[in-house]
Scaffold this active site. Sequence first.
Site, PDB file in Angstrom:
ATOM      1  N   HIS A   1     -27.035  17.628   3.056  1.00 50.69           N
ATOM      2  CA  HIS A   1     -26.912  18.979   2.515  1.00 50.69           C
ATOM      3  C   HIS A   1     -25.453  19.441   2.523  1.00 50.69           C
ATOM      4  O   HIS A   1     -24.924  19.835   3.569  1.00 50.69           O
ATOM      5  CB  HIS A   1     -27.780  19.936   3.325  1.00 50.69           C
ATOM      6  CG  HIS A   1     -27.854  21.312   2.755  1.00 50.69           C
ATOM      7  ND1 HIS A   1     -28.383  21.570   1.514  1.00 50.69           N
ATOM      8  CD2 HIS A   1     -27.450  22.517   3.242  1.00 50.69           C
ATOM      9  CE1 HIS A   1     -28.315  22.860   1.265  1.00 50.69           C
ATOM     10  NE2 HIS A   1     -27.744  23.459   2.298  1.00 50.69           N
TER      11      HIS A   1
ATOM     12  N   SER B   1     -25.055  25.212  -1.175  1.00 52.69           N
ATOM     13  CA  SER B   1     -26.306  25.649  -0.571  1.00 52.69           C
ATOM     14  C   SER B   1     -26.721  26.993  -1.181  1.00 52.69           C
ATOM     15  O   SER B   1     -26.837  27.106  -2.394  1.00 52.69           O
ATOM     16  CB  SER B   1     -26.159  25.718   0.951  1.00 52.69           C
ATOM     17  OG  SER B   1     -27.387  26.009   1.565  1.00 52.69           O
TER      18      SER B   1
ATOM     19  N   ASP C   1     -30.308  15.306   0.295  1.00 55.69           N
ATOM     20  CA  ASP C   1     -30.426  16.671   0.790  1.00 55.69           C
ATOM     21  C   ASP C   1     -31.805  16.837   1.426  1.00 55.69           C
ATOM     22  O   ASP C   1     -32.819  16.487   0.824  1.00 55.69           O
ATOM     23  CB  ASP C   1     -30.255  17.643  -0.379  1.00 55.69           C
ATOM     24  CG  ASP C   1     -30.115  19.098   0.048  1.00 55.69           C
ATOM     25  OD1 ASP C   1     -30.662  19.478   1.098  1.00 55.69           O
ATOM     26  OD2 ASP C   1     -29.465  19.864  -0.684  1.00 55.69           O
TER      27      ASP C   1
END
Length: 567
Positions: free
Chosen positions: A485, A206, A448
Amino acid sequence: MRLTVAAGSAALLLAACGSRPDADASLPRLAAARPGALHQCATLAQGALPAGTVLTRAEPVAAGTVTVGNSPVAVPAHCLVQGRLNERTSPVDGQRYAIGFELRLPDAWNGRFLHQVNGGLDGAVVPAMGTIGGGAPTHTALQQGFAVVSSDAGHSGAQNPRFGLDPQARRDYGYDAVTQLTPVAKQLVAAAYGRGPDRSYIAGCSNGGRHAMVAAARLPGEYDGVLAGNPGFNLPRAAVAQLWGAQQYARIATGRTAAGQPDLQTAFTPDELTFVAGRIRARCDALDGLADGIVGDVQACQARFDVARDVPACAGERTGRCLTPAQKDTLARVFAGARDSRGKALYSAFPFDPGLAGQDWRNWKLASPGTRDAAAVAFIFSTPPLADRPQGLPFALGFDMDRDAPRIAARDATYRESALDFMLPPAGDLAALRGRGAKMVVYHGTADGVFSPSDTARWYGELDSAHGGRAAAFARYFPVPAMNHCRGGPSTDQFDLLAPLVAWVEQGRAPDAVEARARGAGTPQPNPEVPADWSPQRSRPLCAWPRVARYVGGDPEQAASFACRAS
């Protein structure tokens, strides 16, 4: 060619498939790290320290477990060092800032250093375990003998998101905390072991993936291996796109919040998104040679699936087995990418993938815009900060894509670097990283909900072009089908890409494919989104882009039954 998997490791490299531009005789080969033993721990705080460094803790920790989040994590005997770097008072907002950090130094050292870069808005010094990516990792870098450092990126959680009022805190969050901490951490490692690390790595997912990519560009001489997961390297643009998405969902929301705002959660029910995921599978599941619940060839699916054609339109009330015309139009526009009123793209498109039914995807799309995205854009990414506006969902819905979006590229006398300056990796072809023999591995879940894997694929394509079609000699990109994610979604989301990166850096073994496993019912940390009809530990090869895993025969639950081949 059939892939074979050596027994005994959940993260072994799978056999290479076909001819790749893997090697470049002109690139140096970096030597393997040498083991070492811890020489001192508690006395570190009593010795000479790098300028601006204060140690608040330096003590031995016995082998056992450390609680990370709500889970116990096994640790070897090690030295725990905590401290802060370059404490200061801001002349802009009067707040006290420092780079808080934690360093864990194993008694039995493998000669390697890992910078564990964290995600979100940072602001917390999380335990420096050295997580390796994917969902519920089976082991950590610390367990493998790495010296590991983590930090809060220069501000505390209590200062989120208002640290964005201070220009230096913005820079620290963007790149300067890593720049400042890297040499300090290495000096402490050298003091503890009597020598510095032979090999240095940086890894995160991330915003941590963004940190890793920024370090690859800004600090090419400091890190021999870079591991970037679901990287938000275009984070300011992605955050603006999240606000744009909220405005699209608000138009079709059927409910209101207690505050009278559109309830974005009512734009699409979980059943509706699950139905759309099923329609995507119906069109695309077999494109990789096997209808197994995983769309392995995500790129080919984009030409095959059409939401307007392939999802039935509701003739009356919403039943969860159809979408209204407005819902279909909204979903198509969101996946096509955010745009201003002139049609100019504000961020990337997203690929349709069955993982859109994942809870994490839903949270990013329908909950995050009114919380973390609005806060980040208002306080951290806009120049000047938009702190005087109503915050939360009203900020997201009132953000003007023509007037306000350009603020992420703006500078003024106080904020001399724009968000695009301090957050994005500087433009370049990573020639300095490549030239010294360093390697880079990037992975990204194809479902994602906030950072587009299409944007990452575009980045890799541009990198490959800059290196004459030979970027694979030092950098590889691994899409993870249906993963949300960093983890989750109906996917094989448990994998180790750190071990293959080390093998590539230190042994010259370039990874063409890496095994990934599902976390079904009965596994140590189950993923509730793994379908019940999968083997609980289904495995698949993650293939280096642009190849995809194709079924070649055998047990459909095993990675060895797939080969990495052209899309």
